[in-house]
Design a protein around this motif. Structure first.
Motif, PDB file in Angstrom:
ATOM      1  N   LEU A   1     131.346 -39.797  -0.111  1.00 52.17           N
ATOM      2  CA  LEU A   1     130.359 -40.087   1.053  1.00 52.17           C
ATOM      3  C   LEU A   1     129.852 -39.204   1.439  1.00 52.17           C
ATOM      4  O   LEU A   1     129.129 -38.578   1.385  1.00 52.17           O
ATOM      5  N   ILE A   2     131.047 -37.837   2.282  1.00 55.42           N
ATOM      6  CA  ILE A   2     130.480 -36.738   2.322  1.00 55.42           C
ATOM      7  C   ILE A   2     130.067 -35.865   1.630  1.00 55.42           C
ATOM      8  O   ILE A   2     128.779 -35.095   2.054  1.00 55.42           O
ATOM      9  N   GLU A   3     130.155 -35.542   0.371  1.00 63.02           N
ATOM     10  CA  GLU A   3     129.458 -34.987  -0.782  1.00 63.02           C
ATOM     11  C   GLU A   3     128.425 -35.568  -0.574  1.00 63.02           C
ATOM     12  O   GLU A   3     126.741 -34.436  -1.450  1.00 63.02           O
ATOM     13  N   ASN A   4     128.215 -36.726  -0.944  1.00 64.11           N
ATOM     14  CA  ASN A   4     126.445 -37.209  -1.077  1.00 64.11           C
ATOM     15  C   ASN A   4     125.855 -36.912  -0.128  1.00 64.11           C
ATOM     16  O   ASN A   4     124.100 -36.453  -0.447  1.00 64.11           O
ATOM     17  N   ILE A   5     125.960 -36.924   1.117  1.00 66.36           N
ATOM     18  CA  ILE A   5     125.472 -36.530   2.331  1.00 66.36           C
ATOM     19  C   ILE A   5     125.055 -34.719   2.162  1.00 66.36           C
ATOM     20  O   ILE A   5     123.763 -34.773   2.871  1.00 66.36           O
ATOM     21  N   HIS A   6     126.232 -34.403   1.597  1.00 62.82           N
ATOM     22  CA  HIS A   6     125.524 -32.646   1.560  1.00 62.82           C
ATOM     23  C   HIS A   6     124.770 -32.859   0.903  1.00 62.82           C
ATOM     24  O   HIS A   6     123.951 -32.077   1.333  1.00 62.82           O
ATOM     25  N   ARG A   7     124.191 -33.080   0.069  1.00 67.77           N
ATOM     26  CA  ARG A   7     123.591 -33.150  -1.585  1.00 67.77           C
ATOM     27  C   ARG A   7     122.318 -33.297  -0.675  1.00 67.77           C
ATOM     28  O   ARG A   7     121.132 -32.804  -0.990  1.00 67.77           O
ATOM     29  N   GLU A   8     122.299 -34.036   0.490  1.00 67.28           N
ATOM     30  CA  GLU A   8     120.745 -34.795   0.991  1.00 67.28           C
ATOM     31  C   GLU A   8     119.863 -34.944   0.147  1.00 67.28           C
ATOM     32  O   GLU A   8     118.746 -34.970   0.330  1.00 67.28           O
ATOM     33  N   ASP A   9     120.151 -36.093  -1.008  1.00 66.85           N
ATOM     34  CA  ASP A   9     119.525 -36.839  -1.606  1.00 66.85           C
ATOM     35  C   ASP A   9     118.859 -37.841  -1.906  1.00 66.85           C
ATOM     36  O   ASP A   9     119.084 -38.852  -2.826  1.00 66.85           O
ATOM     37  N   LEU A  10     119.651 -38.598  -0.709  1.00 68.41           N
ATOM     38  CA  LEU A  10     120.870 -40.263  -0.703  1.00 68.41           C
ATOM     39  C   LEU A  10     119.211 -40.771   0.516  1.00 68.41           C
ATOM     40  O   LEU A  10     118.540 -40.165   0.762  1.00 68.41           O
ATOM     41  N   THR A  11     118.807 -41.684  -0.391  1.00 64.42           N
ATOM     42  CA  THR A  11     117.270 -42.287   0.704  1.00 64.42           C
ATOM     43  C   THR A  11     118.122 -42.887   2.117  1.00 64.42           C
ATOM     44  O   THR A  11     119.415 -42.207   2.383  1.00 64.42           O
ATOM     45  N   PRO A  12     117.292 -43.055   3.211  1.00 68.15           N
ATOM     46  CA  PRO A  12     118.181 -42.865   4.016  1.00 68.15           C
ATOM     47  C   PRO A  12     117.901 -43.983   5.081  1.00 68.15           C
ATOM     48  O   PRO A  12     119.712 -43.537   5.544  1.00 68.15           O
ATOM     49  N   LEU A  13     118.381 -44.481   3.994  1.00 67.65           N
ATOM     50  CA  LEU A  13     119.376 -46.181   4.630  1.00 67.65           C
ATOM     51  C   LEU A  13     120.802 -45.476   3.797  1.00 67.65           C
ATOM     52  O   LEU A  13     121.625 -46.156   4.104  1.00 67.65           O
ATOM     53  N   GLU A  14     120.820 -45.355   2.536  1.00 70.26           N
ATOM     54  CA  GLU A  14     122.242 -44.833   2.086  1.00 70.26           C
ATOM     55  C   GLU A  14     122.595 -44.027   2.870  1.00 70.26           C
ATOM     56  O   GLU A  14     124.617 -43.783   3.054  1.00 70.26           O
ATOM     57  N   GLU A  15     121.851 -42.861   3.196  1.00 64.48           N
ATOM     58  CA  GLU A  15     122.328 -41.476   4.513  1.00 64.48           C
ATOM     59  C   GLU A  15     123.190 -42.497   5.713  1.00 64.48           C
ATOM     60  O   GLU A  15     124.433 -42.267   5.828  1.00 64.48           O
ATOM     61  N   ALA A  16     122.418 -43.445   5.846  1.00 62.25           N
ATOM     62  CA  ALA A  16     123.374 -43.851   7.291  1.00 62.25           C
ATOM     63  C   ALA A  16     123.981 -44.768   7.171  1.00 62.25           C
ATOM     64  O   ALA A  16     125.061 -44.860   7.688  1.00 62.25           O
ATOM     65  N   GLU A  17     123.947 -45.760   6.082  1.00 61.45           N
ATOM     66  CA  GLU A  17     125.195 -46.545   5.475  1.00 61.45           C
ATOM     67  C   GLU A  17     126.959 -45.015   5.136  1.00 61.45           C
ATOM     68  O   GLU A  17     127.574 -45.761   5.326  1.00 61.45           O
ATOM     69  N   GLY A  18     126.081 -44.414   5.234  1.00 61.44           N
ATOM     70  CA  GLY A  18     127.333 -43.111   5.046  1.00 61.44           C
ATOM     71  C   GLY A  18     127.958 -43.085   5.943  1.00 61.44           C
ATOM     72  O   GLY A  18     129.365 -42.248   5.914  1.00 61.44           O
ATOM     73  N   TYR A  19     126.933 -42.621   6.828  1.00 62.79           N
ATOM     74  CA  TYR A  19     127.701 -42.334   8.925  1.00 62.79           C
ATOM     75  C   TYR A  19     128.064 -43.455   8.643  1.00 62.79           C
ATOM     76  O   TYR A  19     129.706 -43.585   9.554  1.00 62.79           O
ATOM     77  N   GLN A  20     127.903 -44.439   8.688  1.00 58.83           N
ATOM     78  CA  GLN A  20     128.655 -45.522   9.208  1.00 58.83           C
ATOM     79  C   GLN A  20     130.075 -45.863   8.475  1.00 58.83           C
ATOM     80  O   GLN A  20     131.201 -46.440   9.307  1.00 58.83           O
ATOM     81  N   ARG A  21     129.996 -45.508   7.462  1.00 61.92           N
ATOM     82  CA  ARG A  21     131.720 -45.677   6.493  1.00 61.92           C
ATOM     83  C   ARG A  21     132.523 -44.882   6.581  1.00 61.92           C
ATOM     84  O   ARG A  21     133.494 -44.943   7.658  1.00 61.92           O
ATOM     85  N   LEU A  22     131.933 -43.721   6.973  1.00 60.66           N
ATOM     86  CA  LEU A  22     132.619 -42.598   7.662  1.00 60.66           C
ATOM     87  C   LEU A  22     133.123 -42.729   8.848  1.00 60.66           C
ATOM     88  O   LEU A  22     134.851 -42.389   8.797  1.00 60.66           O
ATOM     89  N   ILE A  23     132.576 -43.643   9.666  1.00 61.29           N
ATOM     90  CA  ILE A  23     133.385 -43.591  11.311  1.00 61.29           C
ATOM     91  C   ILE A  23     134.131 -44.976  11.100  1.00 61.29           C
ATOM     92  O   ILE A  23     135.387 -45.038  12.052  1.00 61.29           O
ATOM     93  N   ASP A  24     133.461 -45.819  10.914  1.00 60.09           N
ATOM     94  CA  ASP A  24     134.180 -46.765  10.450  1.00 60.09           C
ATOM     95  C   ASP A  24     135.775 -46.983  10.084  1.00 60.09           C
ATOM     96  O   ASP A  24     136.752 -47.609  10.513  1.00 60.09           O
ATOM     97  N   GLU A  25     135.288 -46.442   8.559  1.00 58.38           N
ATOM     98  CA  GLU A  25     136.547 -46.386   7.472  1.00 58.38           C
ATOM     99  C   GLU A  25     137.872 -45.456   7.920  1.00 58.38           C
ATOM    100  O   GLU A  25     138.839 -45.842   7.350  1.00 58.38           O
TER     101      GLU A  25
END
Length: 319
Positions: free
Chosen positions: A139-163
């Motif tokens: 999750l963190i690596e993909n967000i760091h790369r900044e090539d996710l879609t806006p929704l994939e990025e948002a879902e990544g943040y949400q999972r890091l917070i929830d899980e």
């Protein structure tokens, strides 16, 4: 014990991605900014620590945050691999259910590109990572790369917070982003499925999506935004009228946003030359030119200019 584990997890996040890879790779890959990504951590030094395995032994991570891979970007990577080989090893762990296989933690794009380049073996670094660490790192690596879609990025943040119970502040510090960016990104998760699909397809940007949050007829406006090719500022104007529920105002601003840019440019040019607001309402070859004056001095100025132009014909404008 649970409290100790949580403290360890927060400490790892605070140290950055390299904490999950080991101090040896972290030391070799340290950057001046301290904002390492997994790719940076798997540097030339890490490549010397890697081993080579058959490419068919690698399996993708089913929890990979990135759902879509840009074929053109992978094609570019294929060309690089064919010319120079894989310069950064793929991070893997022992596959949880297949004894002779490895699961990709970071580097799936390289693995896909290596397959297209018809490589038989690839360099990997094997780490002993739990399911939790694997997901967190991906999750963190993909967000760091900044090539996710806006929704994939948002879902990544949400999972890091929830899980993983990370706060927005902690994520902002580690990922090098502002807390407001993370909060605004997560707001996109409140959009309807239809608009989310438009975001995923690249028809709308994150800015468009945020402008449509909380608007009653958001789907209708989204289609209008796409059809007219409106920018974010124009979408915000359209959404503002949509929130008011004023259909007449919405129709009016819709017409305004759909105007011919050449007419708007002419309006601006005339306004600048006259020093007064000029409006042009056109329909086909017909239309109306309106000049708005603020006082009688401006009106006198307009009449004087008209008289100068018309004096040669003997026609004079009087008040």
């Amino acid at each position: 014990m649970m409290a100790a584990d949580e403290g360890k997890r927060r400490a790892s996040l605070g140290r950055g991605l390299s904490a999950l890879l080991g101090d040896d790779i972290a030391a070799a890959a340290a950057t001046p900014t301290g904002e390492d990504t997994v790719d940076e951590a798997l540097s030339a030094e890490a490549l010397r620590q890697s081993k080579t395995i058959p490419i068919e032994f690698l399996k993708p991570n089913p929890d990979q945050p990135r759902k879509r891979f840009d074929d053109s970007a992978i094609d570019g990577l294929v060309n690089s691999i064919q010319e120079k080989g894989i310069l950064q090893p793929i991070l893997v762990r022992q596959h949880p259910s297949e004894p002779n296989a490895y699961e990709i933690v970071a580097g799936e794009r390289r693995w896909r590109a290596a397959q297209r380049a018809q490589l038989h073996e690839v360099p990997v670094i094997v780490k002993d990572l739990s399911d939790s660490d694997t997901l967190e790192l991906a999750l963190i690596e993909n967000i760091h790369r900044e090539d996710l879609t806006p929704l994939e990025e948002a879902e990544g943040y949400q999972r890091l917070i929830d899980e993983f119970q990370h706060t927005q502040e902690a994520l902002a510090k580690v990922l090098g982003k502002s807390r407001s960016h993370i909060a605004n990104s997560m707001r996109l998760l409140g959009l309807s499925d239809e608009i989310k699909s438009m975001l995923d397809d690249g028809l709308l940007s994150a800015g468009h999506g945020r402008a449509l949050i909380g608007v009653p007829n958001a789907e209708e406006l989204a289609h209008e935004v796409i059809a007219r090719g409106l920018n974010v500022r124009q979408t915000e104007q359209l959404a503002q009228e949509g929130k008011k529920g004023d259909k007449k105002a919405l129709k009016k601003i819709g017409k305004k946003l759909n105007r011919d840019p050449n007419v708007e440019a002419l309006e601006q040019s005339l306004s600048n030359n006259l020093g007064m607001k000029v409006q042009i309402a056109s329909k086909g070859e017909k239309g109306k030119l309106t000049i708005q004056y603020e006082n009688l001095d401006q009106l006198d100025d307009i009449i004087e200019r008209l008289n100068e132009e018309m004096g040669a014909t003997g026609n004079v404008v009087e008040m």
